[in-house]
Design a protein around this motif. Structure first.
Motif, PDB file in Angstrom:
ATOM      1  N   ARG A 272     -10.732  -1.518   2.348  1.00 55.52           N
ATOM      2  CA  ARG A 272     -10.755  -0.490   1.290  1.00 55.52           C
ATOM      3  C   ARG A 272     -11.310   0.832   1.813  1.00 55.52           C
ATOM      4  NH1 ARG A 272     -12.956  -2.700  -4.337  1.00 55.52           N
ATOM      5  NH2 ARG A 272     -13.617  -0.528  -4.442  1.00 55.52           N
TER       6      ARG A 272
ATOM      7  N   SER B 162      -6.568  -1.217   4.448  1.00 59.09           N
ATOM      8  CA  SER B 162      -6.440  -1.687   3.060  1.00 59.09           C
ATOM      9  C   SER B 162      -7.406  -2.837   2.806  1.00 59.09           C
ATOM     10  CB  SER B 162      -5.003  -2.151   2.791  1.00 59.09           C
ATOM     11  OG  SER B 162      -4.075  -1.105   2.960  1.00 59.09           O
TER      12      SER B 162
ATOM     13  N   LEU C 175     -10.028  -6.187  -3.946  1.00 60.15           N
ATOM     14  CA  LEU C 175      -9.466  -5.051  -4.688  1.00 60.15           C
ATOM     15  C   LEU C 175     -10.075  -4.930  -6.082  1.00 60.15           C
ATOM     16  CD1 LEU C 175      -5.669  -5.238  -3.734  1.00 60.15           C
ATOM     17  CD2 LEU C 175      -7.469  -3.834  -2.709  1.00 60.15           C
TER      18      LEU C 175
ATOM     19  N   CYS D 271      -3.490   0.289  -3.466  1.00 61.51           N
ATOM     20  CA  CYS D 271      -3.145  -1.040  -2.959  1.00 61.51           C
ATOM     21  C   CYS D 271      -2.810  -1.949  -4.141  1.00 61.51           C
ATOM     22  CB  CYS D 271      -4.304  -1.632  -2.166  1.00 61.51           C
ATOM     23  SG  CYS D 271      -4.758  -0.681  -0.706  1.00 61.51           S
TER      24      CYS D 271
ATOM     25  N   GLU E 134     -17.310  -0.446  -5.601  1.00 58.92           N
ATOM     26  CA  GLU E 134     -17.521   0.200  -4.306  1.00 58.92           C
ATOM     27  C   GLU E 134     -18.873  -0.193  -3.719  1.00 58.92           C
ATOM     28  OE1 GLU E 134     -17.053   2.298  -0.878  1.00 58.92           O
ATOM     29  OE2 GLU E 134     -15.535   1.732  -2.361  1.00 58.92           O
TER      30      GLU E 134
ATOM     31  N   MET F  58     -18.457  -3.437  -2.058  1.00 54.48           N
ATOM     32  CA  MET F  58     -17.685  -3.285  -0.813  1.00 54.48           C
ATOM     33  C   MET F  58     -18.561  -2.766   0.326  1.00 54.48           C
ATOM     34  SD  MET F  58     -14.666  -4.416  -0.555  1.00 54.48           S
ATOM     35  CE  MET F  58     -14.343  -3.717   1.045  1.00 54.48           C
TER      36      MET F  58
ATOM     37  N   THR G 148       0.853  -1.189   0.000  1.00 53.88           N
ATOM     38  CA  THR G 148       0.000   0.000   0.000  1.00 53.88           C
ATOM     39  C   THR G 148       0.887   1.235   0.000  1.00 53.88           C
ATOM     40  OG1 THR G 148      -1.791  -1.123   1.185  1.00 53.88           O
ATOM     41  CG2 THR G 148      -1.758   1.280   1.277  1.00 53.88           C
TER      42      THR G 148
END
Length: 603
Positions: free
Chosen positions: A60, A57, A81, A69, A85, A88, A16
């Motif tokens: 997120r 990380s 990753l 990241c 969004e 997430m 990161t």
């Protein structure tokens, strides 16, 4: 764990980086770890080593555009990753629960506690608000928040630091996540509640077969809960392995220094005065036992005298007896520690001494002058003599001021020196607490929790005070920095004759730092006396419970802690017409007083 079982969390070659004026700068490099269902993996290391960045990380939660990241972070085989969004958002608080390091900045100050717990249940479990609030009440009771029903509709600022941390734990566990990331989950908690919360996390882990990534600086907690341990240093993983192996035979010098820095109960022997923490040679790892500090002459007049102090807060349905009939004194060069459960009145006592809270009754005299009756001019002079290090370093630092400006402000305000001299003094103070003078131009959000606490200590020392209230001053620090800062406080005390009112829940640190100890329960002092008397021959049942709950930094003795306390903590809220009884004390030995247990413990 069998190799064929898919881990809940798998981190592969995670690097990161943060964007700086010079370009991208890697703050953690090539992190590799796995956490399986039902397993607890602990990440340990100094503040600023990258522990929390690893957790953020994974969630997120780092700012897009300013952090990036690289590598893989897989939750049950799905690369976090690579997901959107929106996906997430369903993962955070649902599949992954997180207990953040600083509860005051993690809780929304404009929503009630009940609303914030219920929100997670409505979003992720699709419960109605009524059902979610009922479940929120159950969760509050499970993390042992006293009078939970009456506090459901209160706001975060009405809760102590430890109580707020319990609320954060309730939110994180609300949706029974597959993975729990616990970032210093017990830092703000006293040892009895810490034991209860660790028991609760283990209990839920067994029930749900939950994976736990546990970030902590408390090696006693690591020994108690972790199956495997990862040691980080300046962004790198330097050692990893089974916890019992790490404790028994650490390979790296840094790991050896971490373990040597752990304060352990019962290591003071016949020593009457505080003793410096062990010092570790950075090259060889050789440990030198810290020297004993000089004793305090009892003939010296007290710098602080508290008599029959009471602090009460009126509520619509009753009155909070936060502090009740508290009396003690403190001499120059002496450390008196206040210990007890969160919400027992420790911090309220400290704030009332500084006139940040008005006393309901009693008197507080600093250097013979009654603070409770002081005018503006006298109060200003007193605050140059007495300083306070607050429990929450982020909340006590102005986010819009650089840390250099925050430290320089009191020196300029009290006209102790000109700006050029003050800047030199800032550099000296930052160096004293283990930070570079170059960080003076940075803002509080650019530091880790432990680094912010060191900045708060530097600011408290700026006016060369004679008396300091240290409210959980080292609780946010990892073990090696805790040892350094504690030794710094002891050295400053010896050099300048400083008096400390040391408010803490860390009993092992209290044993090493204190001349005398006062134990508080429900706003009252139930036992007070010399350090050796309190720790070697505790008389009050609550004192004995506090000492027995301290985690043992030895994984081979895991499970030897006393059974978890199941009774609800009694509330300090009383009816408006309640008249507090006058307590009686017995002198067990010279200076060692214990409250009549029949009255205080069973009432």
């Amino acid at each position: 764990m069998a190799d064929t079982i898919q881990p809940v969390l798998s981190i592969e070659n995670l690097t990161t980086s943060f964007k700086t004026a010079e370009g991208w700068r890697a703050v953690i490099r090539n992190i590799n770890l796995q956490v399986s269902a039902g397993e607890t993996v602990a990440i340990v290391g100094e503040s600023g080593s990258g522990k929390s960045v690893t957790a953020l990380s994974t969630m997120r939660l780092l700012p897009p555009g300013k952090a990036r990241c690289e590598g893989k972070i897989q939750l049950l085989g799905k690369d976090l990753l690579a997901v959107s969004e929106a996906e997430m958002r369903s993962v955070r608080g649902g599949s992954i629960g997180m207990i953040f390091q600083e509860p005051m900045t993690s809780l929304n100050p404009v929503f009630t506690i009940g609303n914030q717990i219920a929100e997670a249940l409505v979003l992720h479990q699709k419960l109605s608000w009524k059902a979610a609030e009922a479940e929120a009440l159950r969760l509050m009771e499970r993390v042992r928040i006293p009078a939970a029903k009456s506090r459901l509709n209160e706001y975060p600022h009405k809760f102590s630091g430890g109580m707020r941390q319990r609320v954060m734990i309730a939110i994180a566990l609300a949706c029974r996540p597959k993975l729990l990331i616990a970032d210093e989950p017990t830092t703000a908690l006293d040892v009895t509640i810490q034991a209860e919360i660790l028991h609760l996390i283990r209990e839920l882990q067994r029930e749900e077969n939950m994976a736990v990534l546990f970030i902590t600086h408390d090696m006693g907690v690591v020994a108690e809960v972790a199956d495997r341990t990862v040691v980080m240093f300046r962004g790198d993983m330097i050692e990893t392995g089974v916890t019992t192996d790490i404790f028994a035979a650490p390979k790296e010098i840094y790991t050896k220094s971490l373990l040597a820095s752990i304060p352990r109960l019962g290591t003071m022997g016949e020593t009457e005065s505080p003793r410096r923490f062990p010092e570790v040679d950075a090259k060889t790892g050789e440990v030198t036992e810290g020297r004993e500090m000089k004793p305090v002459a009892q003939s010296i007049a007290p710098i602080l005298k508290v008599d029959n102090l009471a602090v009460r807060f009126d509520l619509p349905n009753g009155r909070v007896h936060a502090v009740e009939d508290v009396s003690f004194d403190l001499r120059p060069g002496e450390t008196l520690s206040l210990v007890g459960e969160s919400g027992c009145g420790k911090s309220t006592t400290g704030r009332t001494i500084m006139r940040l809270i008005e006393a309901t009754a009693g008197s507080v005299a600093i250097d013979g002058k009654d603070v409770t009756k002081a005018g503006t001019k006298e109060l200003r002079a007193m605050r140059r003599m007495a300083q306070i290090i607050f429990q929450d370093p982020f909340a006590s630092l102005n986010p819009r001021m650089t840390v250099g400006a925050a430290i320089i402000e009191p020196m300029l305000s009290h006209r102790l020196m000109d700006r050029r001299e003050a800047k030199e003094r800032v550099a000296e103070l930052l160096d004293q607490v283990g930070l570079s003078a170059a960080v003076a131009s940075r803002y509080p959000h650019e530091f880790s929790g432990g680094q912010r606490q060191r900045i708060s200590i530097a600011r408290a020392l700026a006016l060369n005070p004679r008396f300091i209230i240290a409210d959980e001053a080292v609780s946010a620090l990892d073990v090696s920095v805790k040892a350094q800062v504690s030794n710094l406080l002891l050295d400053l005390q010896e050099k300048h004759g400083l008096a400390y009112l040391f408010i803490s829940h860390d009993m092992a640190v209290v044993e090493r730092m204190s001349h005398r100890v006062a134990v508080m329960y429900l706003g009252e002092i139930v036992e007070i006396g010399p350090r050796a008397a309190i720790f070697d021959t505790p008389q009050h049942p609550y004192t004995r419970r506090l000492i027995s709950a301290v985690p043992i930094p030895d994984p081979t003795r895991r499970g030897l802690q006393p059974p978890s306390q199941r009774e609800e903590i009694r509330s300090a809220i009383r009816p408006h017409d309640y008249v507090p009884p006058k307590r009686s004390y017995q002198e067990i030995s010279p200076g060692h007083f214990v409250q009549d247990t029949a009255a205080s413990w069973t009432e």
